[in-house]
Design a protein around this motif. Structure first.
Motif, PDB file in Angstrom:
ATOM      1  N   SER A 266       1.161  -1.531  -0.034  1.00  0.00           N
ATOM      2  CA  SER A 266       0.171   0.011  -0.018  1.00  0.00           C
ATOM      3  C   SER A 266       0.541   1.009  -0.165  1.00  0.00           C
ATOM      4  N   PRO A 267       0.620   2.792  -0.249  1.00  0.00           N
ATOM      5  CA  PRO A 267       1.732   3.449  -0.695  1.00  0.00           C
ATOM      6  C   PRO A 267       1.427   4.236   0.419  1.00  0.00           C
ATOM      7  N   GLY A 268       2.397   4.660   0.718  1.00  0.00           N
ATOM      8  CA  GLY A 268       2.809   5.927   2.191  1.00  0.00           C
ATOM      9  C   GLY A 268       3.018   4.909   3.598  1.00  0.00           C
ATOM     10  N   LEU A 269       3.200   3.285   3.032  1.00  0.00           N
ATOM     11  CA  LEU A 269       2.993   2.639   4.066  1.00  0.00           C
ATOM     12  C   LEU A 269       4.849   1.496   4.142  1.00  0.00           C
ATOM     13  N   MET A 270       5.758   1.910   5.519  1.00  0.00           N
ATOM     14  CA  MET A 270       5.897   0.796   5.341  1.00  0.00           C
ATOM     15  C   MET A 270       6.141  -0.305   6.833  1.00  0.00           C
ATOM     16  N   VAL A 271       6.242  -1.582   6.324  1.00  0.00           N
ATOM     17  CA  VAL A 271       5.945  -2.718   7.320  1.00  0.00           C
ATOM     18  C   VAL A 271       7.246  -3.058   7.886  1.00  0.00           C
ATOM     19  N   ILE A 272       7.211  -2.994   9.260  1.00  0.00           N
ATOM     20  CA  ILE A 272       8.377  -3.969   9.602  1.00  0.00           C
ATOM     21  C   ILE A 272       7.771  -4.750  10.994  1.00  0.00           C
ATOM     22  N   ASP A 273       7.976  -5.968  11.182  1.00  0.00           N
ATOM     23  CA  ASP A 273       6.989  -6.641  12.157  1.00  0.00           C
ATOM     24  C   ASP A 273       7.510  -7.940  11.878  1.00  0.00           C
ATOM     25  N   LYS A 274       8.602  -7.981  12.763  1.00  0.00           N
ATOM     26  CA  LYS A 274       9.094  -9.441  13.591  1.00  0.00           C
ATOM     27  C   LYS A 274       8.770  -9.430  14.557  1.00  0.00           C
ATOM     28  N   ARG A 275       8.634 -10.490  15.140  1.00  0.00           N
ATOM     29  CA  ARG A 275       8.268 -10.806  16.329  1.00  0.00           C
ATOM     30  C   ARG A 275       9.755 -12.189  16.980  1.00  0.00           C
ATOM     31  N   GLU A 276      10.398 -10.413  17.103  1.00  0.00           N
ATOM     32  CA  GLU A 276      11.984 -10.847  17.657  1.00  0.00           C
ATOM     33  C   GLU A 276      12.104  -9.550  18.461  1.00  0.00           C
ATOM     34  N   ASP A 277      13.823  -8.945  19.205  1.00  0.00           N
ATOM     35  CA  ASP A 277      14.053  -8.156  19.076  1.00  0.00           C
ATOM     36  C   ASP A 277      14.268  -7.050  18.268  1.00  0.00           C
ATOM     37  N   GLU A 278      13.019  -5.542  18.370  1.00  0.00           N
ATOM     38  CA  GLU A 278      14.184  -4.626  17.444  1.00  0.00           C
ATOM     39  C   GLU A 278      13.330  -4.771  15.934  1.00  0.00           C
ATOM     40  N   GLY A 279      12.230  -6.046  15.700  1.00  0.00           N
ATOM     41  CA  GLY A 279      11.255  -6.256  14.328  1.00  0.00           C
ATOM     42  C   GLY A 279      10.090  -5.312  14.671  1.00  0.00           C
ATOM     43  N   TYR A 280      10.849  -3.996  14.506  1.00  0.00           N
ATOM     44  CA  TYR A 280       9.690  -3.586  15.277  1.00  0.00           C
ATOM     45  C   TYR A 280       9.775  -2.362  14.550  1.00  0.00           C
ATOM     46  N   VAL A 281       9.333  -0.923  15.017  1.00  0.00           N
ATOM     47  CA  VAL A 281       9.342   0.593  14.781  1.00  0.00           C
ATOM     48  C   VAL A 281       9.433   1.384  15.707  1.00  0.00           C
ATOM     49  N   THR A 282       9.850   2.313  16.192  1.00  0.00           N
ATOM     50  CA  THR A 282       9.540   3.499  17.353  1.00  0.00           C
ATOM     51  C   THR A 282       9.684   4.589  16.925  1.00  0.00           C
ATOM     52  N   PRO A 283       9.909   6.057  18.054  1.00  0.00           N
ATOM     53  CA  PRO A 283       9.675   7.566  17.124  1.00  0.00           C
ATOM     54  C   PRO A 283      11.610   7.462  16.314  1.00  0.00           C
ATOM     55  N   VAL A 284      11.983   6.694  17.389  1.00  0.00           N
ATOM     56  CA  VAL A 284      13.044   7.471  16.534  1.00  0.00           C
ATOM     57  C   VAL A 284      13.949   7.118  15.686  1.00  0.00           C
TER      58      VAL A 284
END
Length: 340
Positions: A266-284
């Motif tokens: 989908s436009p404008g989106l980036m999925v970062i979704d792994k069920r592990e440490d650092e497998g997600y995005v934070t504001p930083v």
């Protein structure tokens, strides 16, 4: 003749970001003007490799520009946007002043670009609330596929959403605590350093804050008036980047795997979704990025056809300046600007 653009409120955090993004995205402007109040006349601002000197909003000739990107707050917008539109320029306004006006399009380009056709009524386009923008970018593909009945969300909003004063207050309080200075709230209602404040904007009669109300009514206007939305909006001690924990109730079943694949395309989106440490995005990690990031995609078993998302975006970029520039690009591509 090429397009001529002015940034009204150019010395603010969002105004500076607008100039940066216009340059980064190579917006085809023949001339770009930086406008601010008289006290900022002559202040120099960067626009790509160029330096612009601020001109006075009071004396500037708006008839010589095609487009004005405005980020100066609600009251200046109410005063100046109609005047600028009468002079022949289209105004893209970042404040809340025009969002719920039925004759003003409220636009997130990935979601409802065709709404720009309504700009001819008043010559003004409204930029939605920062949290609304990132939320509806993530909701749009899911709504198109499975239909969204209800959204319950909690936002974790950075201090830059309150402008430079908010950022300064977090910085000052954080430094002060380390030397045993008692924090003195000024911009915020309570201490923001090392704290969370469940209060953004004024309280309304039903107990919601105006920020929570904005998310509800804006989502309905942009995406679908039938969607029910309930929000709790909190200010957190983060300089840049808003986060949203969104829980959806869908019309039709959509698994987490299907949602993940759908959002990746989908436009404008980036999925970062792994069920592990650092497998997600934070504001930083989102600071300085154009994309809205989606992580922690899960099925919610507490409701029928439930889905949960974690949505993060740079609020100064997609939540404000980038969305405004994308609107400008849409106006240009649709031939809605004088010289497009």
């Amino acid at each position: 003749m090429g397009v001529k653009v002015a940034v009204f409120g150019a010395t603010g955090a969002v105004g500076k970001e607008m100039l940066t993004i216009l340059a980064e995205r190579l917006f085809p402007a023949d001339e770009v003007y930086a406008l601010a109040t008289r006290k900022s006349m002559g202040v120099e601002l960067s626009y790509g490799e160029k330096t612009l000197k601020c001109q006075d909003v009071e004396t500037f000739d708006y008839s010589k520009v095609d487009l004005v990107l405005m980020s100066a707050g609600g009251e200046p917008s109410k005063e100046w946007a109609p005047k600028i539109a009468r002079a022949g320029a289209i105004v893209v306004d970042n404040s809340s002043a025009w969002r719920m006006d039925p004759d003003v399009p409220l636009v997130v380009p990935e979601v409802n670009l065709d709404a720009l056709d309504g700009v001819k009524k008043k010559g003004i386009v409204a930029n939605p609330n920062c949290s609304t923008i990132q939320l509806v970018v993530a909701l749009k593909p899911i709504h198109d596929r499975a239909g969204i009945k209800r959204v319950s969300c909690a936002t974790y909003q950075s201090v830059s959403g309150a402008g430079q004063e908010g950022m300064d207050e977090l910085w000052t309080q954080t430094k002060g605590i380390y030397v045993n200075d008692q924090p003195t709230p000024q911009k915020f209602t309570k201490q923001i350093a090392f704290n969370v404040i469940p209060h953004i904007d004024v309280f309304m009669e039903d107990g919601a804050t105006k920020e929570e109300w904005k998310m509800t009514v804006e989502t309905k206007k942009i995406l679908d008036p039938k969607i029910k939305l309930f929000a709790t909006c909190a200010r957190v001690p983060v300089f840049v980047g808003h986060s949203i924990a969104a829980h959806l109730e869908l019309e039709d079943e959509l698994s987490a795997d299907e949602a993940r694949a759908l959002l990746r395309e989908s436009p404008g989106l980036m999925v970062i979704d792994k069920r592990e440490d650092e497998g997600y995005v934070t504001p930083v990690e989102c600071v300085g990025e154009f994309a809205t990031f989606v992580s922690r995609i899960r099925e919610d078993p507490t409701v029928e056809n439930g889905l949960a998302l974690w949505v993060v975006s740079d609020n100064l970029r997609k939540g404000a300046a980038l969305n405004a520039v994308q609107i400008a690009e849409g106006l240009l591509n649709k031939g809605l600007l004088k010289n497009s």
